[in-house]
Motif scaffolding. Structure first.
Motif, PDB file in Angstrom:
ATOM      1  N   UNK A 211      29.765  58.771  26.178  1.00 41.86           N
ATOM      2  CA  UNK A 211      28.371  59.139  25.298  1.00 41.86           C
ATOM      3  C   UNK A 211      27.574  60.156  26.179  1.00 41.86           C
ATOM      4  N   UNK A 212      27.379  60.113  27.185  1.00 42.25           N
ATOM      5  CA  UNK A 212      26.647  60.888  28.141  1.00 42.25           C
ATOM      6  C   UNK A 212      27.570  62.467  28.201  1.00 42.25           C
ATOM      7  N   UNK A 213      28.658  62.317  28.249  1.00 49.26           N
ATOM      8  CA  UNK A 213      29.499  63.385  28.174  1.00 49.26           C
ATOM      9  C   UNK A 213      29.297  64.185  26.560  1.00 49.26           C
ATOM     10  N   UNK A 214      29.365  63.364  25.599  1.00 46.49           N
ATOM     11  CA  UNK A 214      29.021  63.974  24.368  1.00 46.49           C
ATOM     12  C   UNK A 214      27.693  64.742  24.199  1.00 46.49           C
ATOM     13  N   UNK A 215      26.881  63.835  24.701  1.00 50.60           N
ATOM     14  CA  UNK A 215      25.639  64.718  24.839  1.00 50.60           C
ATOM     15  C   UNK A 215      25.564  66.151  25.652  1.00 50.60           C
ATOM     16  N   UNK A 216      26.322  66.066  26.589  1.00 51.69           N
ATOM     17  CA  UNK A 216      26.373  67.229  27.274  1.00 51.69           C
ATOM     18  C   UNK A 216      27.165  68.361  26.861  1.00 51.69           C
ATOM     19  N   UNK A 217      28.209  67.925  25.794  1.00 47.88           N
ATOM     20  CA  UNK A 217      28.759  68.890  25.272  1.00 47.88           C
ATOM     21  C   UNK A 217      28.213  69.306  23.986  1.00 47.88           C
ATOM     22  N   UNK A 218      27.325  68.530  23.405  1.00 51.94           N
ATOM     23  CA  UNK A 218      26.627  68.965  22.117  1.00 51.94           C
ATOM     24  C   UNK A 218      25.676  70.135  22.801  1.00 51.94           C
ATOM     25  N   UNK A 219      25.248  69.933  23.959  1.00 58.04           N
ATOM     26  CA  UNK A 219      24.413  71.208  24.572  1.00 58.04           C
ATOM     27  C   UNK A 219      24.940  72.470  24.499  1.00 58.04           C
ATOM     28  N   UNK A 220      26.297  72.613  24.260  1.00 59.76           N
ATOM     29  CA  UNK A 220      27.010  73.671  24.255  1.00 59.76           C
ATOM     30  C   UNK A 220      26.487  74.564  23.004  1.00 59.76           C
ATOM     31  N   UNK A 221      25.653  73.818  22.003  1.00 61.58           N
ATOM     32  CA  UNK A 221      25.083  74.565  21.082  1.00 61.58           C
ATOM     33  C   UNK A 221      24.062  75.372  21.398  1.00 61.58           C
ATOM     34  N   UNK A 222      23.708  75.707  22.761  1.00 62.41           N
ATOM     35  CA  UNK A 222      23.037  76.843  23.176  1.00 62.41           C
ATOM     36  C   UNK A 222      23.870  78.197  23.001  1.00 62.41           C
ATOM     37  N   UNK A 223      25.061  78.052  23.118  1.00 60.59           N
ATOM     38  CA  UNK A 223      25.767  79.196  22.868  1.00 60.59           C
ATOM     39  C   UNK A 223      25.792  79.669  21.338  1.00 60.59           C
TER      40      UNK A 223
END
Length: 424
Positions: free
Chosen positions: A362-374
């Motif tokens: 779930x932490x990994x998912x949250x970090x991957x969601x942060x790719x929305x910055x792109x």
């Protein structure tokens, strides 16, 4: 529980990271072509990055739930198949020259990459000692960004063969360019399908986690995870701005072969990753690497904003011997942002994932969601640039990205509660 590092898992994940880079950094070259083919302005063209990166926000958390049920290896296979479908969607998009279909294809590719990234990044972090995780991720980043260097050059050379610079494409050549977009993505679909079989029948082992004291905690009770995700949001935003707007900026200054300039940004990222491989953790801690990257990024953005739009000092030193040609100083500073960006991703991941146990997915998912910055920040960049009429000065706004990353490196990654308590 962490597995001991082994050559075969690293090689297989390395191949996947090459694909991440190749697919992702095609966008920088694709944007100028779609701008011409679909008759877009600069703001509309940056919806390419929005459609691709917003998939990470929409799909990451659902994919974490899938990973918890299927395991990391099956998740990688699923991601490769979804990416293959996304590649095939470029066929109707290119043949119809319909921008909406291109966006659907890009979103599908981004969805497949979301699954792959959610599975593979924690795998690299946890497959060996945590203190050397940034070094392992730097190796993966070196592979990833090497693909980022090759992709724009190969893509541009193929599409423009027999046509000439994208700036000079005539109206009667648009159909030919659109058709030529099909073949690279058909090839990509075949490669992705082959990689699915490679992973399926490989010796990759599942990550296993022993029980931990946080079994009943929400992932949002961990400040280092939430703030780390925000830091990654800003990081991916500035990384994409550096890689995907350099071509548009060069076009606005009348620079020839602007579509290939993404490769210059990627080349400096490769240099940065080499620094990470050599110096982390023996000479440079992951924390200090993050601090140094942030400060360098702030300095380089100042260089972009205040340097000349003609070629002089720094550009002549860097490019004069290479035969590349005349590159304005301000564009050189944009390319150099690749150097400041290289070690941010490798440094944040291990700082976030340390001792999370079963919360890792779930932490990994949250970090991957942060790719929305792109997706969001380049679009915001494009709108500010459009309103101001000055793309060069718009780069100054990106300073906030590095300031947040700097605060995470100095203080926030140590927080163990929202009350501000820090680990010793």
């Amino acid at each position: 529980m962490r597995e001991k590092s082994s050559l075969i898992p690293m090689l297989i994940i390395g191949v996947l990271f090459f694909i991440f880079g190749f697919v992702t950094w095609l966008n920088g070259s694709l944007i100028p072509f779609l701008k011409v083919i679909c008759d877009l302005n600069e703001f509309e063209a940056l919806f390419v990055t929005f459609a691709f990166y917003i998939a990470y926000t929409v799909m990451a958390y659902p994919m974490a739930i899938v990973l918890e049920k299927t395991g990391y290896k099956v998740g990688m296979q699923l991601g490769l198949l979804v990416m293959a479908v996304g590649s095939l969607l470029f066929i109707p998009a290119a043949l119809s020259a319909e921008f909406l279909l291109f966006l659907v294809a890009l979103f599908t590719l981004g969805t497949g990459l979301t699954i792959l990234q959610t599975a593979s990044n924690p795998y690299i972090v946890l497959v060996g000692p945590l203190e050397s995780a940034a070094m392992r991720i730097s190796i993966m980043g070196l592979i990833n960004k090497s693909a980022g260097v090759l992709a724009p050059l190969a893509f541009t050379a193929y599409i423009l063969s027999g046509i000439g610079p994208v700036e000079n494409i005539a109206s009667d050549q648009l159909e030919l360019v659109a058709i030529k977009l099909v073949e690279p993505y058909i090839l990509m679909a075949g490669i992705l399908s082959s990689l699915y079989l490679l992973v399926k029948y490989s010796s990759l082992q599942e990550l296993e986690f022993t029980s931990d004291p946080y079994d009943n905690n929400s992932i949002f009770t961990f400040p280092k995870v939430v703030l780390g995700a925000v830091a990654l949001f800003f990081y991916v935003g500035i990384e994409v701005i550096a890689g995907d707007t350099i071509g548009l900026y060069a076009q606005s200054l009348g620079v020839q072969n602007a579509t290939a300039l993404t490769s210059y940004t990627m080349a400096f990222m490769v240099i940065g990753y080499i620094v990470g491989v050599v110096f982390i953790p023996k000479y440079l801690s992951q924390e200090n690497a993050l601090i140094g990257s942030s400060l360098l990024g702030i300095a380089l953005l100042a260089g972009v904003t205040f340097s000349s739009t003609s070629s002089s000092g720094i550009s002549e030193v860097l490019w004069g011997w290479s035969g590349i040609g005349t590159i304005p100083d301000s564009i050189t500073f944009v390319a150099l942002l690749g150097l400041s960006n290289a070690l941010v991703w490798p440094s944040i991941w291990p700082l976030v994932l340390e001792d999370l146990g079963k919360h890792t997915a779930k932490a990994s998912a949250l970090l991957i969601m942060a790719i929305a910055g792109g997706a969001i920040l380049p679009l915001l960049f494009g709108k500010i640039s459009e309103l101001s009429g000055n793309m060069q000065s718009t780069y100054a706004y990106a300073t906030v990205c590095y300031l947040f990353i700097l605060m995470y490196a100095v203080k926030w990654h140590k927080m163990i509660s929202w009350n501000g308590d820090e680990r010793e």
